[in-house]
Each structure stands twice: as C-alpha cells, then as structure tokens.
Design a protein around this motif. Structure first.
Motif, short mmCIF file in Angstrom:
data_model
loop_
_atom_site.label_atom_id
_atom_site.label_comp_id
_atom_site.label_asym_id
_atom_site.label_seq_id
_atom_site.Cartn_x
_atom_site.Cartn_y
_atom_site.Cartn_z
N ALA A 1 0.86 -1.19 0.00
CA ALA A 1 0.00 0.00 0.00
C ALA A 1 0.89 1.24 0.00
O ALA A 1 2.12 1.13 0.01
CB ALA A 1 -0.91 -0.01 1.23
N ILE A 2 0.24 2.39 -0.02
CA ILE A 2 0.98 3.65 0.09
C ILE A 2 0.64 4.28 1.45
O ILE A 2 -0.53 4.43 1.80
CB ILE A 2 0.59 4.62 -1.05
N GLY A 3 1.68 4.63 2.21
CA GLY A 3 1.48 5.35 3.46
C GLY A 3 1.86 6.81 3.22
O GLY A 3 2.97 7.09 2.77
N SER B 1 -0.92 9.81 -3.92
CA SER B 1 -2.29 9.31 -4.10
C SER B 1 -2.53 8.91 -5.55
O SER B 1 -3.28 7.97 -5.82
CB SER B 1 -3.34 10.30 -3.60
N GLU B 2 -1.87 9.58 -6.48
CA GLU B 2 -1.97 9.20 -7.89
C GLU B 2 -1.33 7.82 -8.12
O GLU B 2 -1.90 6.97 -8.80
CB GLU B 2 -1.27 10.28 -8.74
N PHE B 3 -0.17 7.64 -7.51
CA PHE B 3 0.55 6.36 -7.61
C PHE B 3 -0.36 5.22 -7.13
O PHE B 3 -0.45 4.17 -7.75
CB PHE B 3 1.83 6.43 -6.77
N ALA B 4 -1.04 5.48 -6.00
CA ALA B 4 -1.93 4.46 -5.43
C ALA B 4 -3.13 4.22 -6.33
O ALA B 4 -3.50 3.07 -6.58
CB ALA B 4 -2.39 4.90 -4.04
N ARG B 5 -3.72 5.28 -6.81
CA ARG B 5 -4.93 5.14 -7.62
C ARG B 5 -4.65 4.34 -8.90
O ARG B 5 -5.40 3.46 -9.28
CB ARG B 5 -5.50 6.52 -7.96
N LEU C 1 -4.21 0.72 -5.11
CA LEU C 1 -3.63 0.47 -3.79
C LEU C 1 -4.35 1.28 -2.72
O LEU C 1 -4.89 2.36 -3.00
CB LEU C 1 -2.15 0.87 -3.78
N LEU C 2 -4.31 0.78 -1.49
CA LEU C 2 -4.83 1.54 -0.36
C LEU C 2 -3.86 2.66 0.01
O LEU C 2 -2.66 2.54 -0.22
CB LEU C 2 -5.01 0.62 0.85
N VAL C 3 -4.41 3.73 0.59
CA VAL C 3 -3.58 4.82 1.13
C VAL C 3 -3.87 4.91 2.62
O VAL C 3 -5.03 4.96 3.04
CB VAL C 3 -3.91 6.16 0.44
N GLY D 1 -7.44 16.33 -3.93
CA GLY D 1 -7.91 15.14 -4.65
C GLY D 1 -7.41 13.83 -4.05
O GLY D 1 -7.38 12.80 -4.71
N VAL D 2 -7.02 13.88 -2.77
CA VAL D 2 -6.46 12.67 -2.14
C VAL D 2 -7.56 11.70 -1.71
O VAL D 2 -7.40 10.48 -1.79
CB VAL D 2 -5.60 13.07 -0.90
N LEU D 3 -8.69 12.25 -1.25
CA LEU D 3 -9.69 11.41 -0.58
C LEU D 3 -10.50 10.54 -1.54
O LEU D 3 -11.02 11.03 -2.55
CB LEU D 3 -10.63 12.29 0.26
N GLY D 4 -10.63 9.28 -1.19
CA GLY D 4 -11.41 8.34 -2.00
C GLY D 4 -11.64 7.08 -1.20
O GLY D 4 -11.16 6.95 -0.07
#
Ligand SMILES: [Zn+2]
Length: 418
Positions: A172-174, A190-194, A198-200, A230-233
C-alpha cells in the motif's frame, strides 16, 4: 496438498458448530462434519471469533515501548521518535516486527494495517509469523523538495519488489500526514496508489493543533485540504480523525474514506478523546479500530482498545447506550476487512480462515450470560487460546513458535536505538 483443519463442537454466534478449514479458507460450518482432517481441534469450552484486525499501527515501534513517556505529541514525535528512528536498520525492524506479531497473535489479532520503515524486513517478519498485513511504502518529506526524487524512486522500487511478496501481505501507500508531507508528494502518492489500485494509509486530524495549523497554512481543515488536493477516496484509510466537524465527516462519507479510531494512543498523548463515533456511523462511514504503535499506546491489545473505546465513548457522551458491544466487535473485525477490501473479519463459508479460539473456562466468562460482554468488559487477552491465520495454526494452547528467540533478540538489539 491443501492443509485441512476440523474444529469440533465449538461455540459460535449461531450455537455449537463444527468448522472445516481447507487451505486458506473456511470450507464448511455445520452441526456435524464428518471429515478426516489433517488437524483436529477440540472446541469444548471454547468460543470461535474472527481474528481481530488492528487497523492502525507501526508494528516495529514495539522496540520503542516506554521510550518517550509523559510527553506532548509534537515534542514526542520531533524530539524523541523521529531522531530515534534514524538509528533503525533492517535487523531492528525485522525483530521489532516479529515482537509485534508475537504480541498480536497472543492477543488475538490476525491482520494489521501497518505504517513503518524497512518494508522488506517487516514483510519478511510478518510472513514468517504467519500473520496477514497491509504494508505501505511510507511517504514523509517534511516539505523538503530535495527529497522528492529519492522518495519517488524508492517507492517505485518498493512497489516492484512487492510483486513477488505473495502470501498474505499486501502493498500500500502510506502518506504520513498532511502536515508532514508536501502538496506535491501528497498528489504524487495518491496518484501512484490510484493507478495501481492500492490503499492509502494516512494520519488525519489527530490533534487540535494540527487543525489550527492547517487553517493558518491552507485556510481550511486537514480534511478539506486533502479533498482539495484530490487525495480522498474509497481507498483511503484515515487514522485518528479526532478533530472533525460535520462538514469534514460529510466529505469522508461522500468520498467513501474509512476511519480508524485509536483511543489508547489518543488518551495517552492527550490528543483528545471525543471521537465522533455516532456521527461517523450515521453518515455511513466505515469505522474501524486500531492501537497505534507501541511508542504511544504501549501495546497492541485490541481487546483493551475495544473496552477503552466503549468506556470513553459512553463517558464523554454521557450516554450508556453509546458504542454497544455488538458494534464494538464489528469495529475490531468485519469493518476492518471491509476497509481493507480483504475477505477477513467474518466467520462465513468461503471467507479467509482468520480465526481465534477463546477459552471460556475461566472466572471472566462465568456465569455465561453474555459472551460478548464477558469478552470485552471482563476478560483480558490471555483468554485467546489458539489462533488460526490464513488457514494455518499460528498459536495453539498459547504457545507460539520462536517466542523465546524473539524476546532474546529484541533484548539484545534495542540498545542500538538509545
Ligand atoms: Zn500512527
């Protein structure tokens, strides 16, 4: 060949049942299962529960148990924890994570959402201990642009390495927090995770001061700022969320953000205690439970976290009906599975066999009027008798393989940090 375990005559929420485990999953739950399993477990005077899911911790911080007592968060973090963490190495994190896993197994946790350094060491230790975890690459730049390219490079490399993890560990991404990570890296992470599904895992609104600073710096609360970026999802798991107003909660609900309540750490660092459980729940936000790291909480005991969460919730609201026991158990089990998108935290045919056996033959469970009340309010985690994770027995009769070696190695190594 697939491993098989048959638990005979164990108490479940639906009464006494037999439970058959094949490979990593629960194959069958029925009144009487006739099957020649490789391993037979007698369920007499035991109760079966899903393993607890610790949704926010920093596992290897077990090494720092007791290192910074009676300090305020900012001082604790900047003057004590972060300088000490500079001295960490692979070996320390490996044994620190093993110690954390040992403690989690003994207290009934089968899955944890981690956030720490030396990822490969943490994953190796967790896999060897047989637990399930979500392990993030941690982004923490302290607003220093000279760190950006190295973090990005390391993150790519970590992600590539994670492709060969297999087993029960997920990458995941922390993102440490909006106050310790620059806007550029927030967006990048957050882009990398999306892009990779992946979870953030992020700390949000842990202290009142954090909110004040956010308003001074960005003009809005940490939640509004993260939303603006735009981080939250639905892939975001936000730890603490103590200082949230109605608008913040509404945004979490709209974006599908999951929340982790960490009451022991919050109380001990005095970040606050008025976690708005009812408001989150009523807004449809998935609320889960965590212990935080051992430098602040100072244990990884989910039963203790459940009890204190309930007591404090009832206390600050002046409402004895707040956070009832059935909801508390969901916070510590199925809601965690839901938040992680992993089929754990439930006892259901077909779901992952992450299970704990509670020994009910003790004063804490006598009389047997209300099992859940006894478990949460009367017992302590020594009632966890056996633990199965991913279809494998990781503790039986309170014995965990390699326990002595873990304690000896941590005792040998921790002075490197002092
Ligand atoms: Zn934390």
């Amino acid at each position: 060949m697939e491993s098989t375990i048959l638990i005979k005559g164990i108490m479940t929420v639906h009464g006494k049942r037999d439970v058959l485990i094949k490979g990593e999953r629960i194959e069958k739950i029925a009144d009487n299962i006739d099957f020649n399993a490789q391993k037979l477990i007698d369920g007499t005077k035991k109760h079966l529960l899903p393993g607890f899911i610790n949704m926010h911790t920093h596992a290897a911080m077990t090494l720092m148990r007791g290192i910074g007592e009676d300090m305020v968060l900012k001082e604790w973090l900047y003057k004590k924890i972060w300088p000490t963490e500079q001295k960490l190495d692979e070996e320390l994190v490996y044994w620190g994570t093993k110690l954390a896993c040992l403690e989690m197994i003994k207290s009934g946790t089968t899955c944890f959402n981690d956030q720490y350094w030396y990822l490969e060491s943490a994953v190796k230790a967790t896999a060897e201990m047989g637990l399930r975890s979500v392990q993030p690459f941690v982004i923490l730049d302290l607003y220093d642009p000279s760190k950006f390219s190295k973090i990005k490079e390391d993150c790519f490399m970590a992600w590539e390495k994670s492709q060969s993890w297999g087993g029960a560990n997920r990458f995941a991404i922390g993102i440490h927090s909006p106050y310790s990570v620059s806007q550029e890296m927030l967006l990048w992470g957050s882009e990398f995770a999306r892009e990779r599904n992946l979870l953030v895992h992020i700390h949000v609104s842990e202290t009142e001061g954090e909110n004040r600073d956010s308003i001074a710096k960005h003009g809005v609360s940490p939640t509004l700022y993260l939303d603006r970026c735009g981080v939250l999802g639905p892939n975001v798991i936000a730890a603490h969320c103590l200082w949230m107003d109605d608008r913040d909660i509404e945004i979490f609900s709209e974006r599908g953000v999951k929340v982790v309540h960490n009451i022991n750490s919050n109380l001990k660092i005095a970040s606050g205690y008025k976690f708005r459980y009812n408001e989150f729940r009523d807004a449809g936000v998935t609320v889960t439970l965590g212990t935080d790291g051992c430098a602040s909480s100072n244990n990884l005991d989910m039963l203790e976290a459940m009890k204190i969460a309930a007591l404090v919730q009832k206390g600050w609201r002046g409402d004895p009906t707040a956070l009832p026991i059935n909801e508390l158990l969901s916070l510590a089990t199925e809601n965690g599975g839901k938040a992680l998108g992993i089929d754990t935290g439930v006892i259901r045919e077909g779901s992952l066999a992450d299970l704990i056996l509670i020994d009910t033959d003790s004063y804490a469970f006598t009389p047997d009027i209300n099992f859940l009340a006894n478990l949460i309010y009367s017992a302590n985690s020594s009632c966890v008798e056996s633990v199965i994770c991913n279809g494998q027995v990781v503790m039986e009769g309170r014995g965990v393989e390699g326990e002595r070696e873990i304690l000896d190695n941590v005792n040998r190594l921790y002075t490197k940090l002092l």
